[in-house]
Scaffold this active site. Structure first.
Site, PDB file in Angstrom:
ATOM      1  N   GLU A 242      10.514  -8.643  -9.755  1.00  0.00           N
ATOM      2  CA  GLU A 242       9.863  -8.793  -8.436  1.00  0.00           C
ATOM      3  C   GLU A 242      10.884  -8.600  -7.320  1.00  0.00           C
ATOM      4  O   GLU A 242      10.590  -8.004  -6.285  1.00  0.00           O
ATOM      5  CB  GLU A 242       9.185 -10.163  -8.313  1.00  0.00           C
ATOM      6  CG  GLU A 242       8.015 -10.358  -9.265  1.00  0.00           C
ATOM      7  CD  GLU A 242       6.985  -9.252  -9.177  1.00  0.00           C
ATOM      8  OE1 GLU A 242       6.585  -8.888  -8.059  1.00  0.00           O
ATOM      9  OE2 GLU A 242       6.572  -8.735 -10.237  1.00  0.00           O
TER      10      GLU A 242
ATOM     11  N   TRP B 179      -5.560  -0.389   7.332  1.00  0.00           N
ATOM     12  CA  TRP B 179      -4.546  -1.318   6.829  1.00  0.00           C
ATOM     13  C   TRP B 179      -3.549  -1.734   7.884  1.00  0.00           C
ATOM     14  O   TRP B 179      -2.931  -2.790   7.797  1.00  0.00           O
ATOM     15  CB  TRP B 179      -3.820  -0.741   5.609  1.00  0.00           C
ATOM     16  CG  TRP B 179      -3.187   0.607   5.810  1.00  0.00           C
ATOM     17  CD1 TRP B 179      -3.765   1.816   5.559  1.00  0.00           C
ATOM     18  CD2 TRP B 179      -1.881   0.896   6.323  1.00  0.00           C
ATOM     19  NE1 TRP B 179      -2.895   2.840   5.883  1.00  0.00           N
ATOM     20  CE2 TRP B 179      -1.725   2.300   6.343  1.00  0.00           C
ATOM     21  CE3 TRP B 179      -0.818   0.108   6.754  1.00  0.00           C
ATOM     22  CZ2 TRP B 179      -0.568   2.933   6.791  1.00  0.00           C
ATOM     23  CZ3 TRP B 179       0.347   0.727   7.199  1.00  0.00           C
ATOM     24  CH2 TRP B 179       0.452   2.130   7.213  1.00  0.00           C
TER      25      TRP B 179
ATOM     26  N   TRP C 134      10.986  -5.127  -6.681  1.00  0.00           N
ATOM     27  CA  TRP C 134       9.982  -4.560  -5.760  1.00  0.00           C
ATOM     28  C   TRP C 134      10.465  -4.643  -4.309  1.00  0.00           C
ATOM     29  O   TRP C 134      10.198  -3.773  -3.493  1.00  0.00           O
ATOM     30  CB  TRP C 134       8.629  -5.277  -5.915  1.00  0.00           C
ATOM     31  CG  TRP C 134       7.828  -4.691  -7.026  1.00  0.00           C
ATOM     32  CD1 TRP C 134       7.715  -5.161  -8.293  1.00  0.00           C
ATOM     33  CD2 TRP C 134       7.021  -3.487  -6.979  1.00  0.00           C
ATOM     34  NE1 TRP C 134       6.898  -4.340  -9.044  1.00  0.00           N
ATOM     35  CE2 TRP C 134       6.454  -3.311  -8.258  1.00  0.00           C
ATOM     36  CE3 TRP C 134       6.716  -2.547  -5.980  1.00  0.00           C
ATOM     37  CZ2 TRP C 134       5.609  -2.229  -8.565  1.00  0.00           C
ATOM     38  CZ3 TRP C 134       5.873  -1.472  -6.286  1.00  0.00           C
ATOM     39  CH2 TRP C 134       5.335  -1.328  -7.564  1.00  0.00           C
TER      40      TRP C 134
ATOM     41  N   TRP D 288     -11.817   5.260   8.607  1.00  0.00           N
ATOM     42  CA  TRP D 288     -11.825   3.813   8.878  1.00  0.00           C
ATOM     43  C   TRP D 288     -12.891   3.514   9.927  1.00  0.00           C
ATOM     44  O   TRP D 288     -13.179   4.349  10.781  1.00  0.00           O
ATOM     45  CB  TRP D 288     -10.451   3.361   9.406  1.00  0.00           C
ATOM     46  CG  TRP D 288      -9.310   3.658   8.496  1.00  0.00           C
ATOM     47  CD1 TRP D 288      -8.336   4.584   8.677  1.00  0.00           C
ATOM     48  CD2 TRP D 288      -9.015   3.028   7.239  1.00  0.00           C
ATOM     49  NE1 TRP D 288      -7.447   4.568   7.628  1.00  0.00           N
ATOM     50  CE2 TRP D 288      -7.844   3.622   6.722  1.00  0.00           C
ATOM     51  CE3 TRP D 288      -9.616   2.012   6.497  1.00  0.00           C
ATOM     52  CZ2 TRP D 288      -7.275   3.249   5.509  1.00  0.00           C
ATOM     53  CZ3 TRP D 288      -9.043   1.642   5.296  1.00  0.00           C
ATOM     54  CH2 TRP D 288      -7.891   2.256   4.806  1.00  0.00           C
TER      55      TRP D 288
ATOM     56  N   TRP E 173       1.068  -3.179   2.021  1.00  0.00           N
ATOM     57  CA  TRP E 173      -0.251  -2.819   2.577  1.00  0.00           C
ATOM     58  C   TRP E 173      -0.653  -1.415   2.124  1.00  0.00           C
ATOM     59  O   TRP E 173      -1.795  -1.168   1.747  1.00  0.00           O
ATOM     60  CB  TRP E 173      -0.247  -2.937   4.114  1.00  0.00           C
ATOM     61  CG  TRP E 173      -0.637  -4.337   4.505  1.00  0.00           C
ATOM     62  CD1 TRP E 173       0.225  -5.351   4.805  1.00  0.00           C
ATOM     63  CD2 TRP E 173      -1.955  -4.888   4.552  1.00  0.00           C
ATOM     64  NE1 TRP E 173      -0.488  -6.503   5.039  1.00  0.00           N
ATOM     65  CE2 TRP E 173      -1.818  -6.247   4.900  1.00  0.00           C
ATOM     66  CE3 TRP E 173      -3.230  -4.380   4.352  1.00  0.00           C
ATOM     67  CZ2 TRP E 173      -2.933  -7.098   5.037  1.00  0.00           C
ATOM     68  CZ3 TRP E 173      -4.334  -5.224   4.494  1.00  0.00           C
ATOM     69  CH2 TRP E 173      -4.181  -6.564   4.826  1.00  0.00           C
TER      70      TRP E 173
ATOM     71  N   ASN F  94       0.855 -14.268  -3.560  1.00  0.00           N
ATOM     72  CA  ASN F  94       0.830 -12.816  -3.743  1.00  0.00           C
ATOM     73  C   ASN F  94      -0.506 -12.299  -4.285  1.00  0.00           C
ATOM     74  O   ASN F  94      -1.036 -11.294  -3.810  1.00  0.00           O
ATOM     75  CB  ASN F  94       1.960 -12.388  -4.672  1.00  0.00           C
ATOM     76  CG  ASN F  94       1.969 -10.889  -4.874  1.00  0.00           C
ATOM     77  OD1 ASN F  94       2.105 -10.136  -3.910  1.00  0.00           O
ATOM     78  ND2 ASN F  94       1.790 -10.449  -6.108  1.00  0.00           N
TER      79      ASN F  94
END
Ligand code: FAD
Length: 482
Positions: free
Chosen positions: A276, A360, A279, A307, A383, A342
């Site tokens: 993690e 987003w 990431w 959108w 996102w 998360n």
């Protein structure tokens, strides 16, 4: 050895494993530590409210740590170049030390400072400190940037990352010209929405160390199995400490390796946790090579995505009033504590982009203002990952069903009952879909839907189909234009 050198604290609010401090202490007779609040330099990415709250407490802690060593942290507000010039001149300092930052605006600022201070005869020295691997140091065999996490992380694992550096013995210089931190008004007032946040957080280097030790002593053993359960305390909660640089990833890494040596059966869980952290590295790597990531879709075909701007929908999402309990619980946890688990971040983000068809960017902005760990790289990349437009992103057609996500990851409903107390009386069977509860069950739980708790803002099946239709539009236009 020169006389006084300047140590410019930025997003590295700690004294341990700080290469810039190590070098400053080595090269200067006295180190003058300064933090500059420059609210213009980041442009649209000026710090959000929750980050300002954290910064206040983190600087208070750093100031106290430096005081205990006989120094004084100087606080100044304004343009970094003008202030550094002034402080260098007043103290006859010829070198400024700092840790690198990687946001596009910050890298640009570093270039400017390097040139401008250099023309004054002042050296501007930058050091690594907030990542395991400097962006650009881990590349594909062809010499390009990785766009997929797994090979990136595999390549990172092959490179030895430098061990943490020891705490330096520094002699501190004093300088009278400092603001009082309270002048900066970083804390909210009227209303004080962060009134209880110190119950949840201990910003500062000691708080970060305590939290990491507590995690590695206990919760890490549950990490691999329970990190997706929002009601369980099974994750590290290190993100805000990491973002503000109160602890370095190298320190975390070293402690993880130590843990694996002490308890070999903890390998799987610790490796998962380390991935993690990977990431986070990947997000910074992407931001370095694709600096437009916080603003525009990585996958270009998403530029034409239809959108549907709708303030009412966005407002219901922000306020945790969508009628989908797991979504509302997450948004309320965020507002009440400055953080969101998360798994729930993924659910609420998917809901905003796919069920509500809101861009987003609106979600990214809201998180930017409300998260204590708001981070340009991790937030922007995450996102885009959820929206489907990012590098190595979840496919767009993977649309989380908020009911089944709730039933799977909050089976006993502890998370939803905590954050959406008005429906706490519902039995588990209906907790994640109150609209399916028979009237008698709602009566018994004391709930009138539409009054005590909203009816669902959209129907899941219809919303899912609308999202797939919207995606089809950009898929077809990409096919015809290629
Ligand atoms: P742990 O599970 O204990 O993980 C350890 C550390 O690894 C974290 O502290 C964090 O530094 C890093 N990490 C974990 N997951 C990720 C990830 N997916 N991407 C990047 N780093 C990760 N994280 C931020 O730090 N800042 C953000 O602004 C942010 N915005 C997000 C927005 C969305 C829509 C989503 C889905 C995720 C976002 N994340 C962000 C990633 C992740 O949710 C948080 O890092 C994590 O929840 C923090 O809790 P923890 O420290 O207990 O994590």
């Amino acid at each position: 050895m020169t006389d006084t050198v300047i140590l410019w604290f930025r997003q590295d609010l700690r004294l341990n494993d700080l290469p810039a401090l190590q070098a400053a202490s080595r090269d200067g007779q006295q180190v003058l530590p300064i933090y500059i609040l420059d609210e213009d330099a980041p442009g649209e990415w000026s710090m959000g409210g929750a980050s300002r709250w954290w910064l206040h407490h983190s600087l208070t802690a750093l100031g106290a740590d430096i005081r205990s060593l006989g120094g004084k942290l100087i606080f100044r507000r304004g343009n970094a170049l003008s202030i550094l010039r002034e402080v260098c001149e007043a103290n006859n300092a010829q070198t400024v030390y700092c840790s690198r930052r990687y946001e596009p605006w910050a890298s640009q600022e570093e270039e400017t400072l390097h040139g401008a201070l250099g023309s004054d005869g002042i050296k501007f020295k930058r050091f690594p400190g907030s990542l395991l691997h400097e962006p650009g140091s881990v590349l594909t065999q062809g010499g390009g940037p990785f766009k997929v996490f797994t090979p990136f992380w595999r390549a990172c694992r092959r490179v030895e990352s430098a061990p943490p550096v020891a705490k330096s013995q520094s002699s501190w210089s004093d300088y009278a010209q400092s603001d009082a931190l309270s002048q900066w008004q970083l804390l909210p007032e009227n209303p004080d929405w962060a009134g209880s946040w110190l119950d949840h957080w201990t910003p500062g280097e000691s708080g970060a160390q305590e939290r990491l030790h507590a995690f590695l002593d206990d919760a890490v053993s549950r990490y691999a199995d329970e990190r997706d359960l929002p009601a369980v305390d099974a994750t590290s909660r290190m993100s805000a400490h990491l973002h503000h640089g109160e602890i370095s990833p190298r320190q975390i890494w070293a402690m993880c390796e130590q843990k694996k040596l002490e308890l070999p059966h903890s390998d799987t869980a610790v490796n998962k946790f380390q991935a993690e952290i990977g990431w986070r590295e990947f997000s910074y790597h992407l931001l370095h090579f694709f600096p437009e990531i916080p603003d525009s879709p990585f996958k270009k075909n998403f530029r034409g995505f239809p959108w549907q701007a709708d303030d009412k929908r966005l407002g219901a999402w922000q306020q945790g009033q969508t009628g989908y309990p797991i979504v509302d619980a997450g948004m309320r946890e965020l507002w009440a504590t400055g953080i969101m688990h998360n798994r729930v971040r993924m659910v609420v983000a998917s809901f905003l982009c796919k069920h509500l068809l809101q861009h987003w960017r609106h979600g990214e902005d809201w998180f930017w203002d409300t998260l204590v760990d708001a981070d340009l790289a991790s937030n922007g990349c995450s996102w885009q990952w959820v929206a489907g437009s990012g590098a190595d992103a979840a496919p767009y057609f993977r649309i989380f069903n908020p009911v089944t996500q709730g039933e799977k990851f909050d089976k006993q409903g502890m998370y939803v009952r905590r954050w959406v107390p008005e429906i706490a009386g519902l039995p588990n069977k209906y907790l994640h879909k109150p609209w399916e509860a028979p009237d008698g069950v709602l009566d018994e739980a004391g709930i009138t839907l539409g009054e005590d708790y909203p009816q669902p803002i959209v129907d899941h099946r219809e919303a899912r189909q609308a999202a797939l239709d919207a995606y089809e539009q950009i898929r077809l236009s990409a096919a015809t234009s290629s």
